[in-house]
Design an enzyme around this catalytic site. Structure first.
Site, mmCIF file in Angstrom:
data_model
loop_
_atom_site.group_PDB
_atom_site.id
_atom_site.type_symbol
_atom_site.label_atom_id
_atom_site.label_comp_id
_atom_site.label_asym_id
_atom_site.label_seq_id
_atom_site.Cartn_x
_atom_site.Cartn_y
_atom_site.Cartn_z
ATOM 1 N N ARG A 46 8.435 7.444 13.734
ATOM 2 C CA ARG A 46 8.797 6.521 12.639
ATOM 3 C C ARG A 46 10.250 6.763 12.221
ATOM 4 O O ARG A 46 11.004 5.819 11.984
ATOM 5 C CB ARG A 46 7.855 6.712 11.440
ATOM 6 N N LYS A 137 10.680 -2.400 -5.021
ATOM 7 C CA LYS A 137 9.863 -3.566 -4.668
ATOM 8 C C LYS A 137 8.413 -3.331 -5.050
ATOM 9 O O LYS A 137 7.903 -2.217 -4.937
ATOM 10 C CB LYS A 137 9.954 -3.830 -3.173
ATOM 11 N N LYS A 223 11.291 -12.419 -4.903
ATOM 12 C CA LYS A 223 10.949 -12.481 -3.464
ATOM 13 C C LYS A 223 9.679 -13.314 -3.300
ATOM 14 O O LYS A 223 8.568 -12.790 -3.320
ATOM 15 C CB LYS A 223 10.758 -11.067 -2.927
HETATM 16 P P1 13P Z 1 7.476 -9.889 5.900
HETATM 17 O O1 13P Z 1 8.841 -10.520 5.995
HETATM 18 O O2 13P Z 1 6.999 -9.316 7.220
HETATM 19 O O3 13P Z 1 6.475 -10.764 5.227
HETATM 20 O O4 13P Z 1 7.635 -8.606 5.010
HETATM 21 C C1 13P Z 1 8.356 -8.696 3.858
HETATM 22 C C2 13P Z 1 7.797 -7.792 2.851
HETATM 23 O O5 13P Z 1 8.472 -6.936 2.350
HETATM 24 C C3 13P Z 1 6.392 -7.979 2.456
HETATM 25 O O6 13P Z 1 6.136 -7.247 1.306
#
Ligand code: 13P
Length: 346
Positions: A46, A137, A223
């Site tokens: 990883r 996030k 987002k």
């Molecule tokens: P994806 O672009 O693969 O949907 O992932 C973005 C993300 O951070 C999901 O929480």
């Protein structure tokens, strides 16, 4: 709370021609991705994979404003002992951190979830900031499904919006910019208008909750999902319809004060995610910068090319730089299909 610092970071996350790399796959998710390329999901593998991405200078310097990390990664060091977060910062990009603890069943609402992780969040943010994180996030997950009663429920939308708003307020108090991610999944068989309806409901609820929690909108990045047909829908809407309905929905729901919007890719194909972002920006000028915060749509090809072999790193980095550049152009409405073909042939 340092308001100027929060605004400065949020604006940097959505700087012109740049977007965010979501590399915060949890242990379970990265194992799934590695299984698909025949690589064992060990801590070293990883680390090597993510180090390869973060050392992709062309992509990082030109098109990646920030990288979302998982708890393990923000503590990891590269082979030469440099912390991975420092490699990101040295490339002029911002390290970020996923702080939610994933989804749990939402009791009373069968087949729906609540995202957890608020307990002790303030203390964790203090440590993450010391480790280099400048933004965070938290992802809430809203599904769409037919039934009696249908999904999503009012309860799932409100409970998740409340938790996201609490998270955002705690982040700002600790000088960390929150990415607010209420994801409406595209996994179902629903049509685009159902997605538009649910996304509007989710976003309107979200901004109400952010107001109640006194979150400063100039210091957040939203987002969201795009407004798009479910993957299992037999008659999927055209890219133009996706762009038009996404812009209509966002203009109806997202205050102009928000620093920026950075979409998730959510299971869209690599080029599809780029084309949609491009068409959305071509409908501008929009009230906010609109860019990408892609996980799968940025990493899918580089991951396959790398396949766990150090000798493939340079080719994988080129693939990553290409996707980052294409999305960087799309974030300005300047992408063209031809650019994909020319660069593939080169
Ligand atoms: P994806 O672009 O693969 O949907 O992932 C973005 C993300 O951070 C999901 O929480």
């Amino acid at each position: 709370m340092n308001r100027d610092e929060l605004v400065r970071i949020a604006n940097a996350m959505v700087a012109k021609g740049k977007g965010i790399l979501a590399a915060d796959e949890s242990s379970g998710t990265i194992k799934k991705r590695f299984d698909a390329i025949g690589v064992e999901s060990t801590e070293d593998n990883r680390r090597d994979y993510r180090e390869m991405l973060f050392r992709s200078n062309e992509a990082m310097k030109n098109n990646i404003s920030g990288v979302i990390l998982f708890d393990e990664t923000i503590r990891q060091k590269a082979k030469d002992d440099t912390p991975l977060a420092k490699i990101i910062a040295d490339a002029g990009s911002l390290p970020g951190i996923k702080v939610d603890k994933g989804v749990k069943p939402l009791f009373g609402c069968p087949n729906e979830t609540i995202t957890e992780g608020l307990d002790g969040l303030g203390e964790r943010l203090v440590e993450y900031r010391k480790l280099g994180a400048r933004f965070a996030k938290w992802r809430a997950v809203i599904d769409i499904a037919a039934g009696t009663p249908p999904i999503p429920s009012h309860t799932a939308i409100h409970t998740n919006a409340h938790a996201l708003a609490r998270y955002a307020a705690i982040c700002q108090e600790n000088d960390i910019v929150p990415i607010v991610e209420p994801e409406v999944l595209m996994d179902g068989a629903h049509d685009i208008d159902t997605c538009a309806h649910v996304t509007e409901w989710v976003l309107k609820t979200q901004f109400q909750e952010l107001f109640y929690q006194r979150v400063m909108l100039e210091g957040i990045v939203l987002k969201p999902n795009m407004v798009i047909s479910g993957k299992k829908n037999a008659k999927r809407a055209s890219p133009e319809e996706v762009a038009e309905k996404t812009v209509t929905c966002l203009k109806n729901c997202v205050p102009g004060a928000v620093a920026g919007i950075a979409f998730l890719s959510g299971g869209q194909a690599d080029e599809e995610a780029t084309e949609h972002l491009d068409l959305i920006n071509k409908l501008g000028p929009l009230p906010w910068p609109v860019t990408f915060s892609y996980g799968r749509a940025l990493q899918h090809l580089p991951q396959k090319m790398w396949s766990g072999k150090a000798e493939n790193a340079a080719a994988a980095q080129r693939a990553f730089a290409h996707r980052a550049r294409m999305n960087g152009l799309a974030s300005q409405g300047q992408w063209k299909q031809d650019l994909e073909r020319v660069e593939k042939a080169a």
